[in-house]
Design an enzyme around this catalytic site. Structure first.
Site, PDB file in Angstrom:
ATOM      1  N   LYS A  52     -13.178  36.621   6.627  1.00 29.65           N
ATOM      2  CA  LYS A  52     -12.710  35.912   7.863  1.00 29.65           C
ATOM      3  C   LYS A  52     -11.106  35.677   6.990  1.00 29.65           C
ATOM      4  CE  LYS A  52     -16.519  33.865   9.763  1.00 29.65           C
ATOM      5  NZ  LYS A  52     -17.561  32.671   9.888  1.00 29.65           N
ATOM      6  N   GLN A  96     -18.215  26.878   7.912  1.00 27.49           N
ATOM      7  CA  GLN A  96     -19.610  28.032   7.868  1.00 27.49           C
ATOM      8  C   GLN A  96     -20.925  27.583   7.768  1.00 27.49           C
ATOM      9  OE1 GLN A  96     -18.537  31.099   7.823  1.00 27.49           O
ATOM     10  NE2 GLN A  96     -20.719  31.967   7.785  1.00 27.49           N
ATOM     11  N   ASP A 119     -15.196  28.601  16.742  1.00 28.01           N
ATOM     12  CA  ASP A 119     -16.414  29.246  16.894  1.00 28.01           C
ATOM     13  C   ASP A 119     -17.081  28.960  18.083  1.00 28.01           C
ATOM     14  OD1 ASP A 119     -17.278  30.836  14.583  1.00 28.01           O
ATOM     15  OD2 ASP A 119     -17.635  28.601  13.243  1.00 28.01           O
TER      16      ASP A 119
END
Ligand code: GUN
Length: 278
Positions: A52, A96, A119
């Site tokens: 990322k 995460q 997300d």
């Protein structure tokens, strides 16, 4: 001839489009910034987080990396999220997953400002998608829609079967296919006669989490097959939920593993950062 859908190529196209957009924004004095939070050092998470950061660098998005120790308390993580929510220079943030056992995932996802939830995991984002309001969409299913569209595959009016009902893939995938006017069936472990349901599909999205589970007996001749799974087989070679060698000859189009759905997730995360809620 079966079309092999090249996710690596399509994700590169998307990242290059984003790079252009970001440099046009920079010319107007606008900078995009993504905060990436990792708690603990799960090796798979570290690989994802690193990818990322690299994608941000390629596109020209500023990234802020927070690598917190595994013993971080929930309150400490929530405090960081609140701080990032309040920062005008931060456009998006991701935490995460998975998180260490002492941290409640639901409370963490709820704490993220939905306007920064790149997300697409916040209940507000999920709700917006299901009622057709603008919002952030979970990256893997959003990437699958891009794979289909950019491969010239029509969704409208098609029988779409999704195997898997996770909050991150299966459910939002169903919603997105519905938004594109597909006729959608979501299957799961209790589905009766899975094979017959899958055989109806013009577009079959497989996110079952079992290596090589889907063979040609599940697939209608000429169907489009999208494989979300990623595993290592007994020879340590990457494989998906679909037995590619057996299924591919029967498809009009199919995604390989690796190089299909996988690369699209990060491309869509970057797209969410650049374009905001869509
Ligand atoms: N863990 C596995 N996939 C993902 C993802 O897409 N986002 C986050 N935040 N965690 C993950």
């Amino acid at each position: 001839m079966t079309q092999i859908i090249d996710g690596k190529k399509i994700s590169k196209e998307i990242k290059d489009e984003l790079k252009e957009k970001v440099s046009a924004l920079a010319a107007e004095g606008i900078e995009k910034c993504l905060a990436v939070i990792q708690v603990g050092a799960d090796p798979a998470s570290s690989v994802y987080v690193n990818n990322k950061k690299k994608a941000c660098e390629y596109i020209g998005i500023r990234s802020l990396a927070y690598e917190l120790p595994a013993e971080t308390t929930e309150e400490e993580l929530l405090e960081l999220i609140r701080e990032l929510n309040g920062r005008a220079d931060v456009d998006g943030m991701i935490v995460q997953l998975p998180l260490p056992a002492q941290i409640n995932e639901e409370r963490v996802l709820l704490a993220i400002d939905p306007a920064k939830d790149v997300d697409g995991f916040h209940p507000m984002s999920v709700g917006n998608l299901s009622i057709g309001r603008p919002g952030f969409v979970s990256c893997t299913p959003a990437g699958i829609i891009q794979l289909l569209k950019r491969s010239g595959i029509e969704i409208s009016g098609k029988e779409c079967v999704v195997i898997g009902r996770s909050n991150i893939v299966g459910k939002p995938m169903g919603m997105l296919l519905l938004r594109e006017n597909g006729t959608v069936t979501i299957c799961h472990s209790r589905t009766k006669d899975l094979r017959q349901v899958c055989k109806r599909a013009d577009i079959l999205v497989v996110a079952i989490g079992k290596p090589l589970f889907i063979d040609e007996t599940y697939v209608k001749e000429g169907a489009v097959v999208i494989d979300v799974g990623i595993h290592r087989d007994e020879n340590n070679k990457l494989c998906g939920d679909v037995d590619f060698e057996r299924v591919a000859p029967h498809c009009s189009a199919i995604t390989p593993v690796p190089g299909g759905v996988g690369p699209m997730t990060i491309a869509m995360l970057m797209s969410n950062c650049v374009f905001g809620p869509q």
